[in-house]
Motif scaffolding. Sequence first.
Motif, PDB file in Angstrom:
ATOM      1  N   ASN A  92       0.808  -1.226   0.000  1.00 29.16           N
ATOM      2  CA  ASN A  92       0.000   0.000   0.000  1.00 29.16           C
ATOM      3  C   ASN A  92       0.840   1.275   0.000  1.00 29.16           C
ATOM      4  OD1 ASN A  92      -2.485   1.285  -0.146  1.00 29.16           O
ATOM      5  ND2 ASN A  92      -2.700   1.440   2.083  1.00 29.16           N
ATOM      6  N   ASP A  93       1.779   1.317  -0.916  1.00 29.44           N
ATOM      7  CA  ASP A  93       2.652   2.478  -1.079  1.00 29.44           C
ATOM      8  C   ASP A  93       2.596   2.858  -2.557  1.00 29.44           C
ATOM      9  OD1 ASP A  93       4.791   4.185  -1.608  1.00 29.44           O
ATOM     10  OD2 ASP A  93       6.175   3.154  -0.258  1.00 29.44           O
ATOM     11  N   VAL A  94       1.910   3.958  -2.886  1.00 27.31           N
ATOM     12  CA  VAL A  94       1.679   4.296  -4.294  1.00 27.31           C
ATOM     13  C   VAL A  94       2.984   4.624  -5.022  1.00 27.31           C
ATOM     14  CG1 VAL A  94      -0.733   4.995  -4.061  1.00 27.31           C
ATOM     15  CG2 VAL A  94       1.077   6.687  -3.683  1.00 27.31           C
ATOM     16  N   GLU A  95       3.963   5.172  -4.314  1.00 31.28           N
ATOM     17  CA  GLU A  95       5.253   5.447  -4.953  1.00 31.28           C
ATOM     18  C   GLU A  95       5.959   4.147  -5.338  1.00 31.28           C
ATOM     19  OE1 GLU A  95       7.761   8.039  -2.729  1.00 31.28           O
ATOM     20  OE2 GLU A  95       6.315   9.695  -2.725  1.00 31.28           O
ATOM     21  N   TYR A  96       5.896   3.165  -4.443  1.00 26.18           N
ATOM     22  CA  TYR A  96       6.476   1.861  -4.755  1.00 26.18           C
ATOM     23  C   TYR A  96       5.724   1.223  -5.926  1.00 26.18           C
ATOM     24  CZ  TYR A  96       7.937  -2.989  -4.380  1.00 26.18           C
ATOM     25  OH  TYR A  96       8.419  -4.244  -4.667  1.00 26.18           O
ATOM     26  N   SER A  97       4.400   1.331  -5.928  1.00 27.61           N
ATOM     27  CA  SER A  97       3.593   0.774  -7.019  1.00 27.61           C
ATOM     28  C   SER A  97       4.045   1.337  -8.358  1.00 27.61           C
ATOM     29  CB  SER A  97       2.108   1.092  -6.823  1.00 27.61           C
ATOM     30  OG  SER A  97       1.620   0.498  -5.660  1.00 27.61           O
TER      31      SER A  97
END
Length: 345
Positions: free
Chosen positions: A107-112
């Motif tokens: 749940n980390d949009v930057e990682y996604s």
Amino acid sequence: MDIEYKIGQMILIGFKGYSLPEAIKNQIENGFVSGVNLHDYDRGENKFEQNIKSFEQLSLLINEIRSTVSEIPLFIGISQEGGMASRLKKDYGFEQIDSAKKIGNRNDVEYSYKEYFKMALELKKLGFNLNLAPVVDINTNLKNPVISLKDRSFSSSSNKVSKHSEQFIKAHNDLNILTSVKHFPGHGSSNVDSHLGFVDITESWSEDELIPYEYLINNNRIDMIMTSHVFNKNLDDKYPATLSKNILKGMLRNRLAFDGVIISDNIEMKALSENYSFEEIVLRGIEAGIDIFTITNSYYYDENIAIKFRNLILKKLKEGVISEERIDESYKRIMKLKKKYGIIS
């Protein structure tokens, strides 16, 4: 553009072989197809031997496809989701990408974004311009054999699904690769795999499954939506989604105001092919609003399937069953999308 070429834009085909078969090459050259869809798994033979075995081999195949002269340049597509749902596998020498479930749990949009940029970059290097993903199905049935048990859903939260699928799309679009969200109007609650047979979600489907579509449409993120072959008698008491005018025109076009390309999931899948003839699938699909029919050519191989498709539609045009105006609708949407991503000038 001649009507034959317009019809050709309505079919995305697969084929068998690590190089381009002569019959498929001829159909590309004659404008019979909108594009190709490459796979690693041959369902008919039940083995991982279709089009992909290494980076070098796949690069050569795509170069061969791209160098085949067509009046209208092709979609070169693949369904690359990450995790278990990867056509480009680590065993073949490709980048390992996390599953949607793992990304949703983090749940980390930057990682996604970073993870999906890695995916898109590899597709770009190979020569793909279309990824038939992401999955935006909500993980409502934890025993779902085709979604949950294969870690293909981001979450049981519609908000998480919306946010992480948006990063998937953005990462691809930033590299000029278009995507197709799936499987409309939602496959997450099913307890049957539509590859294998009829799927009834009447008692399990909920309106929440539309939330990711609403979010992505409202934020101008969707270019293409893939239908599912699920049946829901509360939405259409006669036909599954791919063949349903109520679901595709009524819900998707009118209610959700989507005017992009609608593409079918593989029409060979047994949820359709065991219940409807090829002719009925194509005619009902066109009436319902399908713009592009996907035929992976894996279950029942027919290297002349695009010719069969074109001839059927030409026959029905002549008989007045289908109008040329309806073909034009799909053709214009497809051309608009190909122009947007520089596939055609």
